[in-house]
Design an enzyme around this catalytic site. Sequence first.
Site, PDB file in Angstrom:
ATOM      1  N   THR A   1       0.830  -1.204   0.000  1.00 36.76           N
ATOM      2  CA  THR A   1       0.000   0.000   0.000  1.00 36.76           C
ATOM      3  C   THR A   1       0.870   1.261   0.000  1.00 36.76           C
ATOM      4  O   THR A   1       0.700   2.172   0.807  1.00 36.76           O
ATOM      5  CB  THR A   1      -0.948   0.023   1.216  1.00 36.76           C
ATOM      6  OG1 THR A   1      -0.170   0.076   2.413  1.00 36.76           O
ATOM      7  CG2 THR A   1      -1.824  -1.215   1.234  1.00 36.76           C
TER       8      THR A   1
ATOM      9  N   SER B   1       0.326   5.237  -4.821  1.00 39.84           N
ATOM     10  CA  SER B   1      -0.013   6.135  -3.713  1.00 39.84           C
ATOM     11  C   SER B   1      -1.442   6.622  -3.833  1.00 39.84           C
ATOM     12  O   SER B   1      -2.093   6.459  -4.872  1.00 39.84           O
ATOM     13  CB  SER B   1       0.929   7.344  -3.704  1.00 39.84           C
ATOM     14  OG  SER B   1       0.636   8.193  -4.810  1.00 39.84           O
ATOM     15  N   CYS B   2      -1.937   7.255  -2.771  1.00 39.46           N
ATOM     16  CA  CYS B   2      -3.293   7.813  -2.804  1.00 39.46           C
ATOM     17  C   CYS B   2      -3.413   8.882  -3.885  1.00 39.46           C
ATOM     18  O   CYS B   2      -4.424   8.960  -4.592  1.00 39.46           O
ATOM     19  CB  CYS B   2      -3.660   8.383  -1.436  1.00 39.46           C
ATOM     20  SG  CYS B   2      -2.516   9.628  -0.806  1.00 39.46           S
ATOM     21  N   THR B   3      -2.375   9.709  -4.038  1.00 33.89           N
ATOM     22  CA  THR B   3      -2.424  10.780  -5.031  1.00 33.89           C
ATOM     23  C   THR B   3      -2.356  10.229  -6.448  1.00 33.89           C
ATOM     24  O   THR B   3      -3.054  10.707  -7.352  1.00 33.89           O
ATOM     25  CB  THR B   3      -1.276  11.784  -4.790  1.00 33.89           C
ATOM     26  OG1 THR B   3      -1.396  12.323  -3.469  1.00 33.89           O
ATOM     27  CG2 THR B   3      -1.326  12.915  -5.799  1.00 33.89           C
TER      28      THR B   3
ATOM     29  N   ASN C   1       0.977  10.748   9.530  1.00 28.68           N
ATOM     30  CA  ASN C   1       1.777  10.340  10.688  1.00 28.68           C
ATOM     31  C   ASN C   1       3.271  10.468  10.446  1.00 28.68           C
ATOM     32  O   ASN C   1       4.063  10.404  11.395  1.00 28.68           O
ATOM     33  CB  ASN C   1       1.451   8.878  11.054  1.00 28.68           C
ATOM     34  CG  ASN C   1       0.288   8.778  12.021  1.00 28.68           C
ATOM     35  OD1 ASN C   1       0.050   9.683  12.811  1.00 28.68           O
ATOM     36  ND2 ASN C   1      -0.444   7.679  11.959  1.00 28.68           N
TER      37      ASN C   1
ATOM     38  N   ARG D   1       9.548  18.351   6.908  1.00 23.07           N
ATOM     39  CA  ARG D   1       8.506  17.582   7.591  1.00 23.07           C
ATOM     40  C   ARG D   1       8.703  17.523   9.093  1.00 23.07           C
ATOM     41  O   ARG D   1       7.845  17.050   9.820  1.00 23.07           O
ATOM     42  CB  ARG D   1       8.447  16.163   7.020  1.00 23.07           C
ATOM     43  CG  ARG D   1       7.956  16.127   5.592  1.00 23.07           C
ATOM     44  CD  ARG D   1       7.564  14.733   5.187  1.00 23.07           C
ATOM     45  NE  ARG D   1       7.292  14.651   3.754  1.00 23.07           N
ATOM     46  CZ  ARG D   1       6.745  13.590   3.161  1.00 23.07           C
ATOM     47  NH1 ARG D   1       6.438  12.529   3.871  1.00 23.07           N
ATOM     48  NH2 ARG D   1       6.527  13.594   1.862  1.00 23.07           N
TER      49      ARG D   1
ATOM     50  N   ARG E   1       1.650  20.022   2.230  1.00 20.18           N
ATOM     51  CA  ARG E   1       0.904  19.427   3.334  1.00 20.18           C
ATOM     52  C   ARG E   1       0.238  20.566   4.121  1.00 20.18           C
ATOM     53  O   ARG E   1       0.881  21.577   4.429  1.00 20.18           O
ATOM     54  CB  ARG E   1       1.823  18.633   4.247  1.00 20.18           C
ATOM     55  CG  ARG E   1       2.484  17.429   3.587  1.00 20.18           C
ATOM     56  CD  ARG E   1       1.494  16.299   3.374  1.00 20.18           C
ATOM     57  NE  ARG E   1       2.116  15.158   2.718  1.00 20.18           N
ATOM     58  CZ  ARG E   1       2.658  14.128   3.355  1.00 20.18           C
ATOM     59  NH1 ARG E   1       2.685  14.113   4.675  1.00 20.18           N
ATOM     60  NH2 ARG E   1       3.187  13.121   2.679  1.00 20.18           N
TER      61      ARG E   1
END
Length: 481
Positions: free
Chosen positions: A258, A288-290, A320, A334, A370
């Site tokens: 994932t 990835s989600c994007t 996270n 980050r 972000r």
Amino acid sequence: MTVNDDSFTSWKNREEIAESMIPVIGKLHRERDVTVLLHSRSLVNKSVVSILKTHRFARQIAGEELSVTDTLPFLQALTTLDLGPSQIDIGMLAATYAADERGLSVEEFTAEAVSGATGANKIKRGDGRDVVLYGFGRIGRLVARLLIEKAGSGNGLRLRAIVVRRGGDQDIVKRASLLRRDSIHGQFQGTITVDEAKNTIVANGNEIKVIYANDPSEVDYTAYGIKDAILIDNTGKWRDREGLSKHLRPGIDKVVLTAPGKGDVPNIVHGVNHDTIKPDEQILSCASCTTNAIVPPLKAMADEYGVLRGHVETVHSFTNDQNLLDNYHKADRRGRSAPLNMVITETGAASAVAKALPELKAPITGSSIRVPVPDVSIAILSLRLGREATRDEVLDYLRNVSLTSPLKRQIDFTTAPDAVSSDFMGSRHASIVDAGATKVDGDNAILYLWYDNEFGYSCQVIRVVQHVSGVEYPTYPAPAV
């Protein structure tokens, strides 16, 4: 009687119809492995109000509200047929029947539209496929919820085990609690009990073994009765073939990552390139989600208009991987406080397009920011098209793609003028086109694509796992190609 009384009476009547639909939908799902959909949205285990809201949502897409009085006859017709495992969209049945001019009855039309799932054509119900989750973080717990939800008749995917590192006293109790309650996605729909002596979580009757291990090499899954399982690695610790191969232990047949895969690991976006997975491929990635958010609409635009080049800017919720307060982090920015800052960072989604959509030769660049929200992101996809178009033309096209195309489970569409990010929490689509924000000027188009980077992505992961496991059932009526 006043107008308000008329409206209330109509509502109560529709409530009664929706209530009568629930046991029919449930019986079809439990006994025949038939999932009843409404414009790609599952109606299984939904409440009366949820069924009515899903019907009303069709107004945003199709231009007018769909009533339960329109769809009930098609649901009733399904109960008379010898159906096999399938997904049947009663919203699409109603829409295509309304456009049909042959004078067929609802029963005749329904039987014809779903003939591929009946009689000699129907798929045989299998014994199911074991699934193991390696890791139990944000994506792992949402995937677990989806697997439990879809357990249905027990003939599909079966979550057998979760592998984690022991975290200390009452480890299993605390992990069960995180599955039971989620600050973003709410309460687990069902019951969860814990047997600490047996290291087992029982969720809606599904017995899930919690296996403690520090490394894949420590686990023999056959010792737990697990065989030919699909292992979903949601830790992201290993991303290349060599690292992910560590999971190919006794009892494990395939590994699904994932996170974006590296090297020769196939990056799969369901709906776009899942049919390229080779039957003997044991290791693959769900990207990835994007990547999942931008590739389906990018493919849709390329198919219709051609794409010469593009740039994606993602405004992404914090994760996270970032720090709550300023602290050391291996990345440059980050380490700064996620809830207090907008943080410029990198995204590999643009470069990942080439893996998922190799036929697209256009250069795609990307960057990311972000922002201080816990879930739901937006991708701003700026495209140079191969031909000129109008805004209305593009919106009509994308609306139809979301309704009738093979990408309808990946692409959603909203015309809500006041939509904001939290409205899309829990969306099961890879991305949602915001019609109001879309801009088109000649051969330049800018699409604003919302996506639940947690839940929507988890749904895409499940679709890939269903596909490689052989329990991805066909949908009727068949989407337009």
